[in-house]
Scaffold this active site. Structure first.
Site, short mmCIF file in Angstrom:
data_model
loop_
_atom_site.label_atom_id
_atom_site.label_comp_id
_atom_site.label_asym_id
_atom_site.label_seq_id
_atom_site.Cartn_x
_atom_site.Cartn_y
_atom_site.Cartn_z
N ASP A 1 -5.08 2.85 8.64
CA ASP A 1 -4.78 2.54 7.21
C ASP A 1 -5.35 2.99 6.54
O ASP A 1 -6.88 3.46 6.20
CB ASP A 1 -5.03 1.01 7.91
CG ASP A 1 -3.65 0.25 7.06
OD1 ASP A 1 -4.67 -0.06 6.07
OD2 ASP A 1 -3.04 -0.87 7.75
N HIS B 1 -0.89 1.39 2.03
CA HIS B 1 -1.92 1.44 3.65
C HIS B 1 -2.34 2.85 3.68
O HIS B 1 -2.32 3.45 5.18
CB HIS B 1 -0.95 0.92 4.60
CG HIS B 1 -0.48 0.05 4.18
ND1 HIS B 1 -1.61 -1.29 4.90
CD2 HIS B 1 0.64 -0.79 4.08
CE1 HIS B 1 -1.21 -2.39 3.88
NE2 HIS B 1 0.38 -2.23 4.10
N GLU C 1 4.91 -2.36 1.64
CA GLU C 1 3.90 -2.65 0.85
C GLU C 1 3.49 -1.82 0.24
O GLU C 1 2.25 -1.73 -0.42
CB GLU C 1 3.02 -3.07 1.84
CG GLU C 1 3.28 -4.39 2.44
CD GLU C 1 2.04 -5.58 3.68
OE1 GLU C 1 2.33 -6.96 3.27
OE2 GLU C 1 1.82 -4.79 3.21
#
Ligand SMILES: *[C@@H]1O[C@H](CO)[C@@H](O)[C@H](O)[C@H]1NC(C)=O
Ligand SMILES: *[C@@H]1O[C@H](CO)[C@@H](O)[C@H](O)[C@H]1NC(C)=O
Ligand SMILES: *[C@@H]1O[C@H](CO)[C@@H](O)[C@H](O)[C@H]1NC(C)=O
Ligand SMILES: *[C@@H]1O[C@H](CO)[C@@H](O)[C@H](O)[C@H]1NC(C)=O
Ligand SMILES: *[C@@H]1O[C@H](CO)[C@@H](O)[C@H](O)[C@H]1NC(C)=O
Ligand SMILES: *[C@@H]1O[C@H](CO)[C@@H](O)[C@H](O)[C@H]1NC(C)=O
Ligand SMILES: *[C@@H]1O[C@H](CO)[C@@H](O)[C@H](O)[C@H]1NC(C)=O
Length: 638
Positions: free
Chosen positions: A280, A334, A405
């Site tokens: 991540d 991420h 996201e």
């Protein structure tokens, strides 16, 4: 001078002797006799199996009326009603007896397996060792001593238990089509019990052995194990084919040992997919051979990494235990730490906004970072990462590309990306960025296929702005991608429209955050108050979350299963077990049995199963005072 030189060695030897004597003496003095436990007293209780409240038979604790030993709690738990032992609950149980066979672990053996391939034989042997280990751990002295001394009574230590495996095929890896069904029966004589497990695949047979391990417990009276010694037939198969846990090893590093223990606990619950969110933005712990800069820049420390060998060892370990391990490389957001080195190798900027402040403007949690879509060299690096992950996780059939996201503001904060966008689009809008985000996923998938040569891989993506109402089919190909739903069950969260996604032909994995996020319900880690998905999701919520209710009946066949997710902002090896268990077990029964009932029907078994996990060294969260375990059915509020 000479004399003193002569005397010195003597003195030295003398000193040594004295020292040795002193040491020996002190060893003798300090080696206390092995402390004998206080003799155990006997309690004036026994248990009777009664249906007191009309809601089914329960073990009721009563004061003994005579000197006979009566029924112990453990015998009562094994025999009082059928729906109490096995977790997750099987499809059907017929003819379960109430008589016990008593034995010690050393006398449990498997029958002839020579007709199977050497690979299947190896799996059976390794899994058998794990099973025998679990039997040893049932001894109450095991936890404190790491060993338990079993009975010396001839009656029980000569009794034999044979487990026969009948496995119809040589299937040796888990795939989307692996048949996991099994059947099991038990018959006994005065000298032996015979357990027969029949399955289409090794993986079904493994589940059968797991079920058998739940039909026995410790007999304190005789200091041995006791098992139900007659059983007509259990037939069993899973409701959903995809039953998983997702674990993040980037926010905090989780050691290999803890991952293996997690797989052990998954095996005890017949969960079959370990979704490894290995990287991540925070850290990049996968040790890359082609571009070591990735982990050199990205790992928290040289010890907090996973080598190819670690990964393939975990993949193999999982396979033997019926658990398919598959990777996630979350992108194009991420990512960040581990991607800063592009300029040093003349590859240009690979990632933008890395660790950018103020983070609130460019990402949902610190630190920020996204791939630089304007730089075609990111695809060369991605190709290497895909190749290495595909090798380490081989054989790969699912590859999770993340896809959640993305911050348009992050991309748009880079002059390089703005210029690139302006060159491509007359009028650069949010939609143009979404188009490029979608292009990134199609191109990544193509590169994955090209570089690995695996053409039947299914990509998985989280729900995101790309899958919002009406959009999924515009941006993504349902033949290539499965969508993992983290959107709330109530379906009005702004992030997506589950019904729409299903109706466009995408397969779904359900991980709705309002029930299956296991990190919720602690203090915030940015700011004060509680973390974003609070409150805590109790096992009852996990259990009652029926994935089928997320879409209308005509699309239910699109739901291939579900996963619980543990994001590790606030978890590491210290708390892993208690965050995952026994709530992971509640998930497992929902996905394996999809029961019609609610948690209240499963409570007694859940308490027993949690105890079983603890006996196996899993530090599962306590759910009730022990009093409730001994006084079944009396801790209620209904
Ligand atoms: C147990 O199952 C095996 C294989 O399915 C079958 O051959 C055998 O007859 C069964 N035994 C009993 C006692 O039912
Ligand atoms: C009752 O239990 C004790 C141990 O707790 C054992 O020594 C004794 O043999 C048992 N008596 C009978 C009748 O089973
Ligand atoms: C650019 O797109 C926006 C949003 O679609 C629109 O409002 C605007 O009029 C467009 N501008 C030009 C110059 O086409
Ligand atoms: C990108 O940033 C520029 C200013 O640098 C701004 O004018 C433009 O509206 C932004 N575009 C989007 C899609 O946010
Ligand atoms: C994948 O390989 C095909 C065939 O060699 C090629 O045409 C295509 O451009 C490659 N795709 C990417 C994204 O590199
Ligand atoms: C979503 O729906 C539920 C139930 O209909 C309602 O209680 C809740 O307020 C809604 N949430 C939002 C964010 O609209
Ligand atoms: C749930 O109910 C349906 C319909 O009554 C039935 O077919 C099914 O077997 C039940 N499932 C379980 C696990 O009891």
């Amino acid at each position: 001078m000479a004399m003193s030189e002569n005397t010195k060695p003597g003195l030295f030897v003398g000193l040594l002797v004295v020292v040795c004597v002193v040491i020996t003496v002190s060893i003798i003095v300090t080696r206390d006799p092995v402390p004998q436990p206080e003799p155990l007293f006997s309690q004036p209780y026994e248990y009777v199996c009664q249906d007191v409240t009309g809601s089914g038979p329960r073990c009721v604790k009563v004061v003994r009326t005579d000197d006979s030993n009566g029924t112990s709690l453990n015998v009562c738990k094994l025999t009082c009603g059928e729906r109490r032992l096995i977790w997750p609950y099987p499809v059907s149980v017929e003819g379960m007896g109430t008589e016990m066979s008593r034995f010690i672990p050393i006398n449990v053996m498997y029958g002839d397996i020579s007709s199977h391939s050497t690979q299947i034989q190896d799996f059976i042997k390794e899994n058998w060792e794990a099973f025998k280990g679990n039997l040893e751990m049932i001894h109450p002295d095991y936890v404190t001593n790491g060993v338990g001394e079993w009975t010396t009574s001839d009656t029980y230590n000569k009794f034999k238990v044979y487990v026969n495996f009948i496995i119809k095929t040589g299937v040796s890896t888990i795939s989307r089509t692996t048949i996991e069904s099994y059947s099991l029966n038990i018959s006994s004589t005065a000298e032996r019990s015979t357990v027969t497990i029949e399955a289409i695949t090794y993986f079904g047979a493994r589940h059968g052995l797991e079920t058998f391990s739940q039909l026995l417990n410790y007999d304190a009276e005789n200091n041995c194990l006791q098992m139900i010694n007659s059983l007509g037939r259990i037939y069993d198969e899973p409701f959903f084919r995809h039953r998983g846990l997702s674990l993040d090893t980037s926010r905090n590093y989780i050691p290999v040992k803890s991952i293996k223990k997690t797989i052990d606990a998954m095996a005890a619950n017949k969960l079959n997919y370990f979704h490894w969110h290995i990287t991540d933005t925070h850290s990049f712990p996968f040790k890359m051979e082609s571009w070591p800069q990735m982990h050199e820049y990205g790992a928290y420390s040289p010890r907090q990494v996973y080598s190819h060998k670690d990964v393939s060892e975990i993949v193999r370990y999982g396979n033997v235990r019926g658990v398919k391990v598959y990777p996630e490389l979350d992108s194009p957001a991420h990512i960040g730490n581990g991607w800063q080195w592009g300029p040093t190798q003349e590859l240009g900027t690979l990632a933008v906004c890395v660790n950018q402040e103020p983070w609130q403007s460019y990402c949902v949690e610190p630190p920020c970072g996204q791939l630089n879509i304007a730089n075609p060299r990111i695809y060369d690096v991605l190709a290497s990462v895909y190749k290495e992950l595909a090798d380490a996780f081989s054989p790969v059939q699912y590859f999770h590309f993340g896809g959640d996201e993305v911050s348009i503001d992050c991309w748009n904060s880079s002059a390089e990306i703005r210029d690139w966008m302006s060159a491509k689009y007359d009028n650069v809008t949010k939609d143009s960025y979404f188009d490029e985000w979608a292009n990134f996923h199609s191109r990544s998938m193509e590169i994955f296929e090209n570089v690995t040569g695996i053409t039947d891989v299914k990509g998985i993506l989280w729900t995101s702005s790309l899958t919002e109402a009406g959009m999924a089919a515009k941006y993504l190909d349902p033949e290539k991608f499965i969508i993992q739903i983290w959107t709330y069950q109530n379906n009005n969260d702004s992030l997506g429209d589950v019904e729409d996604i299903a109706s466009k032909g995408f397969e779904l994995i359900i991980t709705n955050a309002d029930a299956w996020y296991l990190d919720c319900g602690v203090g915030a880690w940015v700011g004060n108050g509680f973390n974003w998905c609070s409150p805590y999701k109790p096992w009852q919520t996990v259990y009652d979350n029926n994935p089928l209710l997320m879409v209308s009946p005509e699309y239910r066949d699109k739901i291939i299963g579900g996963e619980a997710a543990l994001w590790t902002e606030q978890a590491d090896a210290q708390t892993l077990d208690s965050k995952l268990w026994p709530r992971g077990a509640a998930l497992a029964e929902r996905l394996w049995s999809n029961p019609n009932g609610t948690w209240a029907d499963a409570e007694l078994r859940m308490i027993l199963h949690r105890q079983r996990l603890v006996e196996r060294g899993i530090a599962a969260e306590r759910l009730q005072p022990q009093w409730c375990f001994e006084n079944e059915g009396l801790c209620y509020i209904l």
